[in-house]
Design a protein around this motif. Structure first.
Motif, short mmCIF file in Angstrom:
data_model
loop_
_atom_site.label_atom_id
_atom_site.label_comp_id
_atom_site.label_asym_id
_atom_site.label_seq_id
_atom_site.Cartn_x
_atom_site.Cartn_y
_atom_site.Cartn_z
N SER A 26 57.22 -9.34 54.82
CA SER A 26 56.49 -8.59 53.80
C SER A 26 57.34 -8.47 52.54
O SER A 26 58.45 -7.92 52.57
N GLU A 27 56.81 -8.96 51.43
CA GLU A 27 57.54 -8.87 50.17
C GLU A 27 57.66 -7.44 49.69
O GLU A 27 58.62 -7.08 48.99
N ASP A 28 56.70 -6.59 50.06
CA ASP A 28 56.71 -5.21 49.59
C ASP A 28 57.69 -4.37 50.41
O ASP A 28 58.40 -3.52 49.87
N VAL A 29 57.75 -4.61 51.72
CA VAL A 29 58.79 -4.01 52.55
C VAL A 29 60.16 -4.44 52.04
O VAL A 29 61.10 -3.63 51.95
N SER A 34 65.93 0.28 60.99
CA SER A 34 65.44 1.59 61.39
C SER A 34 64.24 1.43 62.31
O SER A 34 63.74 0.32 62.53
N LYS A 35 63.79 2.56 62.82
CA LYS A 35 62.61 2.55 63.69
C LYS A 35 61.36 2.23 62.91
O LYS A 35 60.44 1.55 63.39
N HIS A 36 61.27 2.74 61.69
CA HIS A 36 60.16 2.46 60.78
C HIS A 36 60.69 1.66 59.60
O HIS A 36 61.90 1.62 59.35
N PHE A 37 59.76 1.03 58.88
CA PHE A 37 60.18 0.39 57.64
C PHE A 37 60.71 1.44 56.68
O PHE A 37 60.16 2.55 56.57
N ILE A 38 61.77 1.12 55.97
CA ILE A 38 62.27 2.01 54.92
C ILE A 38 61.17 2.20 53.89
O ILE A 38 60.42 1.28 53.57
N THR A 39 61.07 3.42 53.38
CA THR A 39 59.99 3.78 52.46
C THR A 39 59.81 2.75 51.36
O THR A 39 60.76 2.37 50.68
N TYR A 40 58.56 2.30 51.18
CA TYR A 40 58.26 1.27 50.18
C TYR A 40 56.89 1.53 49.57
O TYR A 40 56.03 2.19 50.16
N SER A 86 55.69 -6.36 65.80
CA SER A 86 56.40 -7.34 66.63
C SER A 86 55.53 -8.55 66.97
O SER A 86 56.03 -9.52 67.53
N LYS A 87 54.25 -8.50 66.60
CA LYS A 87 53.34 -9.60 66.90
C LYS A 87 52.46 -9.88 65.68
O LYS A 87 52.30 -9.04 64.80
N GLY A 88 51.85 -11.08 65.67
CA GLY A 88 50.92 -11.44 64.62
C GLY A 88 51.63 -11.87 63.35
O GLY A 88 52.85 -12.00 63.29
N GLN A 89 50.82 -12.08 62.29
CA GLN A 89 51.39 -12.60 61.04
C GLN A 89 52.27 -11.59 60.33
O GLN A 89 53.07 -11.96 59.46
N TRP A 90 52.16 -10.31 60.70
CA TRP A 90 52.99 -9.28 60.06
C TRP A 90 54.25 -8.95 60.85
O TRP A 90 54.97 -8.02 60.50
N SER A 91 54.53 -9.67 61.90
CA SER A 91 55.71 -9.37 62.72
C SER A 91 56.99 -9.58 61.90
O SER A 91 57.09 -10.51 61.10
N GLU A 92 57.95 -8.70 62.13
CA GLU A 92 59.23 -8.75 61.41
C GLU A 92 60.37 -8.83 62.44
O GLU A 92 60.98 -7.83 62.81
N PRO A 93 60.68 -10.02 62.92
CA PRO A 93 61.68 -10.15 63.99
C PRO A 93 63.10 -9.82 63.55
O PRO A 93 63.97 -9.60 64.40
N ASN A 94 63.36 -9.77 62.24
CA ASN A 94 64.74 -9.58 61.77
C ASN A 94 64.97 -8.23 61.10
O ASN A 94 65.98 -8.05 60.42
N TYR A 95 64.03 -7.29 61.29
CA TYR A 95 64.19 -5.98 60.65
C TYR A 95 64.83 -5.03 61.66
O TYR A 95 64.17 -4.48 62.53
N TYR A 96 66.15 -4.82 61.51
CA TYR A 96 66.90 -4.01 62.45
C TYR A 96 67.36 -2.67 61.88
O TYR A 96 68.11 -1.94 62.52
#
Length: 412
Positions: A325-328, A291-297, A279-289
């Motif tokens: 994140s392009e990999d997420v 799941s609780k975790h990133f979907i497996t990648y 939720s903070k820093g350069q890796w924050s993903e404000p639009n990922y709604y």
């Protein structure tokens, strides 16, 4: 003297023939009108089919997102190497050209045994069955045993020329004239830069960069597989090619066993299923709604995807949600597809910090130019890489457990 002939017909016959006898011009016009009507109907039918086909193709193949108009033709490729690079990272690019990009050309290793390759089957509900932890551990041991014997094996009688091509993807928007001129000189020397005219090269645009790169390469080249890596990744290209070739050969040989099901489409790398959403820093993903975790990648230091998955991404690029994140993003895009074979492999050392080098690694992330040359010369690790600092533990992926328990089976 003129001869006179008489023809006798009854009234009913005369009546039936009257239109043709008394009005020949009207008869011909009626025939012509019927032919024109028939021709018009047939033409309209085929024209409608043609327009429908065109609209279907347009819907499936949107305008090229990348804006790359032309790339140099090349024979059918087995592996496309896509390297995400920044405009000024010429030293990294040169290190890769001088080291691992030269491996496997031609490939001179004996075939990796196909019996050591896992192929997933479809379950009762139509989903591919992922490899168990026990099977993953067993296959890693088999590979390590094979690799240890490799230097002592008899060389094959013929060298295998495997078609491989690489590109360094670079965005060209908003770069200075000096950097543009440097890239032009580099391109004239190596002809391996994928220059993206519609992309501003920045961290926040990495997902768009991946989309445009896959779009350009898929539309301009035929290839079987694509490996995406960063320009600080080292790939043991010869070993990776050998394993991938054996997988591909076995898949083709066993294709009849899938009957009416689609062939598995490969997504090969080191997977994470419990990464928290920042939720903070350069890796924050404000639009990922989702799941609780990133979907497996698969972690982005390096992963392999098959041609059909590239086509899926390219043909649907206008509809896919993009994340920082392009990999997420890639993991999320492929998540709904039931025919994706997610091959989790501890031989991909692709985490955010490098682990201590191990002989079984195929892809090693976070290696600078010095480390790449060391690895190419046979030096497994530099001294500081072997220091006893805290490093991420290698694990097998347990697909049978919830994502918070996915990665507890450690590689020892």
């Amino acid at each position: 003297m003129k001869s006179i002939y008489y023809i006798s017909i009854d009234a009913s016959t005369f009546s039936a023939c009257l239109p043709y006898v008394s009005k020949p011009e009207g008869c011909n016009m009626r025939r012509m009108s019927n032919l024109i009507t028939l021709f018009t109907a047939i033409t309209a039918f085929f024209f409608g089919c043609f327009i429908t086909k065109i609209l279907t193709i347009v819907d499936k193949c949107p305008a090229h997102k990348s804006g790359v108009a032309k790339l140099e033709p090349h024979p059918n490729l087995f592996l496309m190497v896509l390297i995400m690079s920044a405009p000024r990272n010429v030293e990294q690019r040169n290190a890769m050209r001088e080291t691992w990009l030269k491996l496997g050309q031609p490939l001179q290793q004996p075939y990796f045994p196909e019996e050591n390759i896992y192929l997933p089957a479809y379950g009762a509900r139509g989903h591919l069955q992922m490899e168990t932890v026990t099977s993953q551990a067993n296959r890693l041991r088999l590979y390590m045993d094979w690799a240890a014997k490799l230097p002592y094996m008899d060389a094959p009688k013929t060298k295998r020329t495997i078609q491989v091509k690489h590109f360094f993807a670079i965005g060209m928007q908003h770069i200075s004239s000096v950097v543009r001129a440097e890239l032009a000189r580099e391109q004239s020397q190596h002809n391996d830069l994928l220059l993206l005219p519609r992309l501003h090269d920045a961290y926040t645009n990495l997902t768009e960069k991946l989309l445009q790169s896959i779009d350009a390469l898929t539309h301009h080249y035929e290839f079987s597989y694509l490996i995406k890596v960063d320009d600080d990744s080292y790939v043991k290209l010869d070993n990776l090619l050998n394993v991938l070739i054996s997988y591909d050969r076995k898949l083709l040989r066993k294709s009849s066993e899938y009957r009416h099901e689609q062939l598995p489409q490969l997504y090969w790398g080191y997977f994470n299923g419990r990464a928290t959403i920042k939720s903070k820093g350069q890796w924050s993903e404000p639009n990922y709604y989702l799941s609780k975790h990133f979907i497996t990648y698969a972690l982005g230091g390096g992963y392999v995807i098959s041609r059909k998955l590239c086509e899926f991404v390219a043909n649907n690029s206008q509809h896919l949600s993009t994340y920082v994140s392009e990999d997420v993003s890639m993991g999320t895009w492929l998540a709904p597809l039931r025919h994706v074979y997610r091959w989790h492999d501890p031989r991909f050392d692709t985490t955010y910090v490098p682990r201590a080098c191990r002989s079984h690694h195929l892809v090693l992330h976070k290696r600078n130019e010095v480390r790449m040359r060391d690895l190419y010369m046979g030096k497994l690790c530099s001294p500081e890489q072997s220091s006893a600092r805290s490093l991420p533990a290698e694990y097998y992926y347990d697909w049978s457990k919830p994502v918070d328990k996915c990665c507890d089976s450690l590689v020892v």
